[in-house]
Scaffold this active site. Structure first.
Site, PDB file in Angstrom:
ATOM      1  N   ASN A   1       9.469   2.366  -8.528  1.00 31.99           N
ATOM      2  CA  ASN A   1       8.763   1.401  -9.385  1.00 31.99           C
ATOM      3  C   ASN A   1       7.572   1.058  -8.642  1.00 31.99           C
ATOM      4  OD1 ASN A   1       8.048  -1.069 -10.795  1.00 31.99           O
ATOM      5  ND2 ASN A   1       9.858  -1.844 -10.355  1.00 31.99           N
ATOM      6  N   TRP A   2       6.315   1.316  -9.129  1.00 27.18           N
ATOM      7  CA  TRP A   2       5.093   0.970  -8.309  1.00 27.18           C
ATOM      8  C   TRP A   2       4.688  -0.325  -8.548  1.00 27.18           C
ATOM      9  CZ3 TRP A   2       1.068   5.546  -8.606  1.00 27.18           C
ATOM     10  CH2 TRP A   2       1.453   6.628  -8.243  1.00 27.18           C
ATOM     11  N   LYS A   3       5.338  -1.010  -9.508  1.00 29.26           N
ATOM     12  CA  LYS A   3       4.845  -2.692  -9.767  1.00 29.26           C
ATOM     13  C   LYS A   3       3.439  -2.373 -10.116  1.00 29.26           C
ATOM     14  CE  LYS A   3       8.887  -4.158  -7.454  1.00 29.26           C
ATOM     15  NZ  LYS A   3       9.825  -5.209  -6.819  1.00 29.26           N
TER      16      LYS A   3
ATOM     17  N   HIS B   1      13.326  -5.981 -15.582  1.00 27.83           N
ATOM     18  CA  HIS B   1      13.270  -6.242 -14.095  1.00 27.83           C
ATOM     19  C   HIS B   1      13.520  -7.601 -13.889  1.00 27.83           C
ATOM     20  CE1 HIS B   1      11.642  -6.424 -10.196  1.00 27.83           C
ATOM     21  NE2 HIS B   1      12.184  -5.029 -10.116  1.00 27.83           N
TER      22      HIS B   1
ATOM     23  N   GLU C   1      11.578  -9.464 -11.980  1.00 31.99           N
ATOM     24  CA  GLU C   1      10.399 -10.206 -12.072  1.00 31.99           C
ATOM     25  C   GLU C   1       9.926 -10.322 -13.423  1.00 31.99           C
ATOM     26  OE1 GLU C   1       8.542  -7.110  -9.604  1.00 31.99           O
ATOM     27  OE2 GLU C   1       9.643  -7.605  -8.114  1.00 31.99           O
TER      28      GLU C   1
ATOM     29  N   GLU D   1      20.231  -4.772  -9.263  1.00 31.56           N
ATOM     30  CA  GLU D   1      19.006  -5.143  -8.183  1.00 31.56           C
ATOM     31  C   GLU D   1      19.198  -6.650  -7.910  1.00 31.56           C
ATOM     32  OE1 GLU D   1      15.459  -2.590  -8.493  1.00 31.56           O
ATOM     33  OE2 GLU D   1      15.003  -3.989  -9.803  1.00 31.56           O
TER      34      GLU D   1
ATOM     35  N   GLY E   1      12.138  -6.859  -2.502  1.00 34.88           N
ATOM     36  CA  GLY E   1      10.833  -6.955  -1.772  1.00 34.88           C
ATOM     37  C   GLY E   1      11.280  -8.011  -0.614  1.00 34.88           C
TER      38      GLY E   1
ATOM     39  N   SER F   1      15.165  -3.389  -1.495  1.00 40.00           N
ATOM     40  CA  SER F   1      14.804  -3.134  -0.159  1.00 40.00           C
ATOM     41  C   SER F   1      15.570  -1.834   0.144  1.00 40.00           C
ATOM     42  CB  SER F   1      15.105  -4.287   0.811  1.00 40.00           C
ATOM     43  OG  SER F   1      14.502  -5.492   0.662  1.00 40.00           O
TER      44      SER F   1
ATOM     45  N   GLY G   1      11.422   0.117  -4.692  1.00 45.56           N
ATOM     46  CA  GLY G   1      10.042  -0.631  -5.105  1.00 45.56           C
ATOM     47  C   GLY G   1       9.009  -0.182  -3.893  1.00 45.56           C
ATOM     48  N   GLY G   2       8.900  -0.925  -2.958  1.00 38.23           N
ATOM     49  CA  GLY G   2       7.837  -0.914  -1.773  1.00 38.23           C
ATOM     50  C   GLY G   2       7.969   0.368  -1.163  1.00 38.23           C
TER      51      GLY G   2
HETATM   52  P1  PGA Z   1      11.873  -3.319  -3.561  1.00 36.18           P
HETATM   53  O1  PGA Z   1      11.922  -3.461  -5.064  1.00 36.18           O
HETATM   54  O2  PGA Z   1      12.508  -1.782  -3.122  1.00 36.18           O
HETATM   55  O3  PGA Z   1      10.505  -3.426  -2.855  1.00 36.18           O
HETATM   56  O4  PGA Z   1      12.838  -4.343  -2.973  1.00 36.18           O
HETATM   57  C1  PGA Z   1      12.945  -2.804  -5.794  1.00 36.18           C
HETATM   58  C2  PGA Z   1      12.684  -3.123  -7.364  1.00 36.18           C
HETATM   59  O5  PGA Z   1      12.194  -4.115  -7.577  1.00 36.18           O
HETATM   60  O6  PGA Z   1      12.697  -2.159  -8.316  1.00 36.18           O
END
Ligand code: PGA
Length: 258
Positions: free
Chosen positions: A9-11, A96, A98, A168, A174, A214, A235-236
């Site tokens: 997930n590149w966000k 998600h 966010e 999640e 993050g 993470s 994510g990251g």
């Molecule tokens: P993260 O994000 O790996 O940066 O913690 C995961 C996500 O939000 O899908």
């Protein structure tokens, strides 16, 4: 034996040329592998076509990060499920944390998004998870159970079979703070049990439940080795080809050791 799924997930990251470089580097890395893992890349909307073009020459599929709850019409700025499908996008993240937190998406709205996606033959990756406060007060079971019930449990058995669930924990996204394998396994087993109670053993066994928060090359193998963890939503660490490929390798190792 189930293979694993690793989704990136590149966000809201990367410019056009950076995205191009990253897709290229990931494709190169994956092309060197005999993959059993299903790899999914979810870039921002403007880069979807670039990604689906690259996917034709590589072994990953492309997902979007969001979709409109509406079918079509006067919804400025929105993107419909039919539009995604017409661009060969077969997967889409929904709910998600966010989106829930910053854009105030509700369980009811997310149920509509899931319906739009399924009506267009797109697999939703439906995210659930609790905040730190909810975990510390023991409210996480009700929170996660409620998210499943409110947004997914109106689906029929043959519909939920096309949904991927991602656990999640908000406190792990993050933050560098990962759920321990025990914490992840416990919640994944709970989710699978909820699915079993509602839809039966076979559906519960077959449904994919990914862990996100993470996840990195250092902890992926341990997390993916948990019985009910079917892979990861990354994510990251999906923004660096080397790290993302290392996580895909961890998934491959798990499948081979199984
Ligand atoms: P993260 O994000 O790996 O940066 O913690 C995961 C996500 O939000 O899908």
């Amino acid at each position: 034996m189930k293979n694993k799924i690793v989704a990136g997930n590149w966000k809201m990251n990367k410019t056009f040329s950076e995205a191009d470089d990253l897709i290229y580097a990931i494709s190169e890395g994956l092309n060197d592998m005999e993959l059993e893992t299903d790899v999914i890349i979810c870039p921002p909307y403007p880069y979807l076509e670039m990604a689906t073009d690259a996917a034709e020459e590589s072994n990953f599929t492309v997902g979007a990060q969001n979709v409109s709850y509406a079918e079509k019409g006067a919804y400025t700025g929105e993107v419909s499920a039919a539009m995604l499908k017409s661009m060969d996008v077969d997967i889409c993240i929904v709910g998600h944390s966010e989106r829930r937190a910053y854009f105030k998406e509700t369980d009811e709205e997310l149920a509509k998004k899931v319906d739009q996606l399924l009506a267009n033959d797109i697999v939703p990756i439906f995210c659930v998870g609790e905040t730190l406060e909810e975990r510390e007060s023991g409210a996480h079971w009700d929170k996660i159970g409620g998210q499943l019930e409110n947004s997914l449990f109106h689906l029929k058995k043959d519909e939920i079979a096309n949904v991927i669930i991602a656990y999640e924990p908000v406190w792990a996204i993050g933050t560098g703070k990962t759920a321990t394998p025990q914490q992840a396994q416990e919640v994944h087993a709970f989710i699978r049990k909820k699915i079993e109670e509602k839809y039966g053993t076979e559906t519960a066994y077959n449904i994919y439940i990914l862990y996100g928060g993470s996840c990195n090359p250092g902890n992926a193998l341990e997390l993916f080795s948990c019985q009910d963890v079917d892979g990861g939503l990354i994510g990251g660490a999906s923004l660096k080809a080397e790290d993302f490929i290392a996580i895909v390798n961890a998934a491959e190792t798990c499948t081979k050791n199984d």
